[in-house]
Design an enzyme around this catalytic site. Structure first.
Site, PDB file in Angstrom:
ATOM      1  N   HIS A  85       0.818  -1.224   0.000  1.00 19.51           N
ATOM      2  CA  HIS A  85       0.000   0.000   0.000  1.00 19.51           C
ATOM      3  C   HIS A  85       0.848   1.268   0.000  1.00 19.51           C
ATOM      4  CE1 HIS A  85      -4.136  -1.663   0.913  1.00 19.51           C
ATOM      5  NE2 HIS A  85      -3.367  -2.725   1.059  1.00 19.51           N
ATOM      6  N   ASP A 120       3.613   9.502  -0.924  1.00 20.71           N
ATOM      7  CA  ASP A 120       2.441   8.730  -0.529  1.00 20.71           C
ATOM      8  C   ASP A 120       2.224   7.611  -1.528  1.00 20.71           C
ATOM      9  OD1 ASP A 120       0.179   8.085   0.960  1.00 20.71           O
ATOM     10  OD2 ASP A 120      -0.384  10.185   1.178  1.00 20.71           O
TER      11      ASP A 120
HETATM   12  O1  F6P Z   1      -0.859   3.729   4.381  1.00 20.63           O
HETATM   13  C1  F6P Z   1      -0.514   2.540   4.959  1.00 20.63           C
HETATM   14  C2  F6P Z   1      -1.386   2.205   6.151  1.00 20.63           C
HETATM   15  O2  F6P Z   1      -1.052   0.936   6.673  1.00 20.63           O
HETATM   16  C3  F6P Z   1      -2.869   2.222   5.774  1.00 20.63           C
HETATM   17  O3  F6P Z   1      -3.289   1.008   5.226  1.00 20.63           O
HETATM   18  C4  F6P Z   1      -3.496   2.572   7.089  1.00 20.63           C
HETATM   19  O4  F6P Z   1      -4.710   3.227   6.922  1.00 20.63           O
HETATM   20  C5  F6P Z   1      -2.502   3.502   7.707  1.00 20.63           C
HETATM   21  O5  F6P Z   1      -1.252   3.154   7.189  1.00 20.63           O
HETATM   22  C6  F6P Z   1      -2.652   3.500   9.231  1.00 20.63           C
HETATM   23  O6  F6P Z   1      -1.601   2.962   9.874  1.00 20.63           O
HETATM   24  P1  F6P Z   1      -1.650   2.290  11.309  1.00 20.63           P
HETATM   25  O7  F6P Z   1      -2.287   0.957  11.163  1.00 20.63           O
HETATM   26  O8  F6P Z   1      -0.205   2.214  11.702  1.00 20.63           O
HETATM   27  O9  F6P Z   1      -2.440   3.188  12.200  1.00 20.63           O
END
Ligand code: F6P
Length: 477
Positions: A159, A367
């Protein structure tokens, strides 16, 4: 028969009958993948257990879908999540080698938790299941599953961005993490740029690519590597925005604006989002275009995130200081230029804010995709849409060709883009919006899941087809 699908990710949005509907970006993506099939969603429960406490997986079943979660111990959480995933992989994959804080202990914790995930998941896997693993927390999961004898089709989707091999090689012991991606049948990235970077990395690891460069061979394995830009449920989101704009929340917000134009930023509090640069860009805008003073309000909605990681606490201080400086410098008793809010809002509330905003400011330093950019477009009123100012370093910039692209490091360019956006004639705003909305409708989250899963199916057929042709050739020879 449609095979059963097992989705694995660090976090799992377990449905809560008491709570609001779960619909973060990952949850929307997983729902799309599991829409027409039986499935399991496996991952961390979000709970921390005491070190040494033995906990077994919890299973919740809703219709044809099971949610299987495990707890992490305090040490696992520290070393795997706060440590290696978020202090090494996250910065390096976001091109911030300078922020990486590597320790062998954290890498050990990361590998151990991946092995624990594989061990706990193993007993749920049937031979004909497909498995789809998500994101940088779980790079070596396929290796661990293969070691436990699972030769199921396994796909992986990253992602977040993937930098060039020069940067990836700064990742200590990268063979233990990045190179284990060769254990998957299909690896998906957000953009073609990310895919090409990963292809170059694998070439340096000795992989050989076919002419079309979508598959490589390494250590006797054939791996497909393609981009699948993640998407949103475009039409559903547009509908949410149309309804939400009539809510009390929206009315209160509109009143508070007092006819001023709204400039909006929505980001997790993360250094990759470029929030300080954006605030400086807005300060530059007030300096260069004083005619807009009093006529705009910049709202920055920024829920806190990963607060135990020191770099995230630092960024909060930096943002608070900058907001204070700009409000102090340009503000008046009856006008506060920047509203800074550290709270998470429901999807509907955000959709209302997006629809109300004349300018959407999405200017990360880096990003993977940035779904705020896509949601902002989906939420607009097609008759009177706002304008998206988008960082050239967001994955979404490869697709959203109606946005005003900026380099977030250039405050003057950001200031000029905000001015251009605010002045843009209606016909041009409509035309840009129409183009982007059409793209997002044709490439929504259902199509994304379908594309990935078809590629996973192909990755199974391609080698078999090749083997069949070869056996035919050998038999005739
Ligand atoms: O952008 C990567 C990501 O893992 C997303 O899938 C997720 O919304 C975001 O980071 C939130 O991260 P965390 O799980 O560390 O709060």
């Amino acid at each position: 028969m449609v095979p059963r699908l097992i989705v694995v990710s660090n976090r799992v949005a377990v449905p809560d009958p008491e709570g609001p509907r779960q619909a973060g970006g990952l949850a929307v993506a997983v729902n799309a993948a599991l829409k027409h099939r039986e499935g399991i969603w496996f991952g961390w429960s979000g709970e921390i257990s005491e070190d040494g406490a033995e906990t077994s997986p919890r299973v919740i079943t809703r219709r044809q879908r099971s949610f299987v979660t495990i707890d992490l111990s305090a040490t696992d959480f520290q070393e795997y999540y706060n440590g290696f995933a978020n202090r090494v992989l996250w910065p390096i994959l976001h091109y911030r080698v300078d922020l990486a804080e590597f320790t062998a202990v954290d890498l050990g914790g990361y590998l151990r938790v991946n092995a624990r995930f594989a061990e706990a998941l193993s007993r749920f896997i049937r031979p004909d299941d497909w498995i789809w693993v998500h994101d940088y927390h779980l790079l070596p999961l396929a290796k661990e599953l293969r070691a436990r004898g699972h030769d199921n089709p396994i796909g992986f989707f990253l992602h977040i961005p993937c930098p060039s091999p020069d940067i990836l090689m700064a990742l200590p012991q990268h063979a233990e993490t990045m190179a284990t991606l060769a254990q998957y049948d299909l690896v998906g990235t957000q953009t073609e740029h990310d895919a090409e970077n990963l292809r170059h990395y694998f070439e340096q690891q000795g992989a050989t690519f076919g002419r079309n460069r979508v598959a490589f061979d390494l250590d006797g394995r054939r791996v497909q590597l393609r981009s699948f830009p993640v998407a949103i449920a475009t039409k559903v989101y547009a509908r949410t925005a149309r309804t939400a704009i009539r809510s009390d929340f929206a009315a209160e917000m509109r009143d508070s604006l007092n006819s001023r134009k709204l400039i909006l930023g929505v980001d997790r509090l993360d250094y990759s989002k470029g929030i300080p640069h954006r605030i400086q860009g807005f300060g530059q805008f007030l300096e260069t275009f004083p005619q807009w003073r009093h006529h705009v309000t910049y709202l920055q909605v920024t829920p806190k995130s990963r607060s135990e990681v020191p770099e995230y606490a630092d960024i909060n201080q930096t943002v608070i200081t900058l907001v204070g400086q700009i409000n102090g410098r340009y503000g008046e008793p009856a006008w506060t230029p920047i509203r800074y809010v550290n709270r998470a809002y429901s999807r509907a509330s955000l959709a209302a804010l997006y629809r109300m905003a004349a300018v959407g400011l999405v200017t990360p330093l880096r990003d993977g995709m940035n779904l705020v950019a896509k949601e902002y477009i989906a939420a607009q009123d097609p008759e009177d849409p706002g304008v998206l100012v988008l960082s050239q370093f967001a994955g979404a910039a490869e697709e959203l060709d109606g946005a005003l692209l900026v380099n977030p490091l250039e405050a003057e360019a950001m200031a000029a883009a905000i001015d251009t956006a605010l002045q843009m004639p209606l016909a041009e705003r409509q035309e840009r919006h129409r183009r982007m909305y059409r793209h997002l409708s044709a490439n929504d989250i259902d199509r994304w899941a379908e594309r990935f899963l078809s590629a996973l199916a192909e990755s199974q057929q391609a080698p078999r087809l090749f083997d069949n042709l070869r056996s035919l050739f050998v038999a005739r020879g």
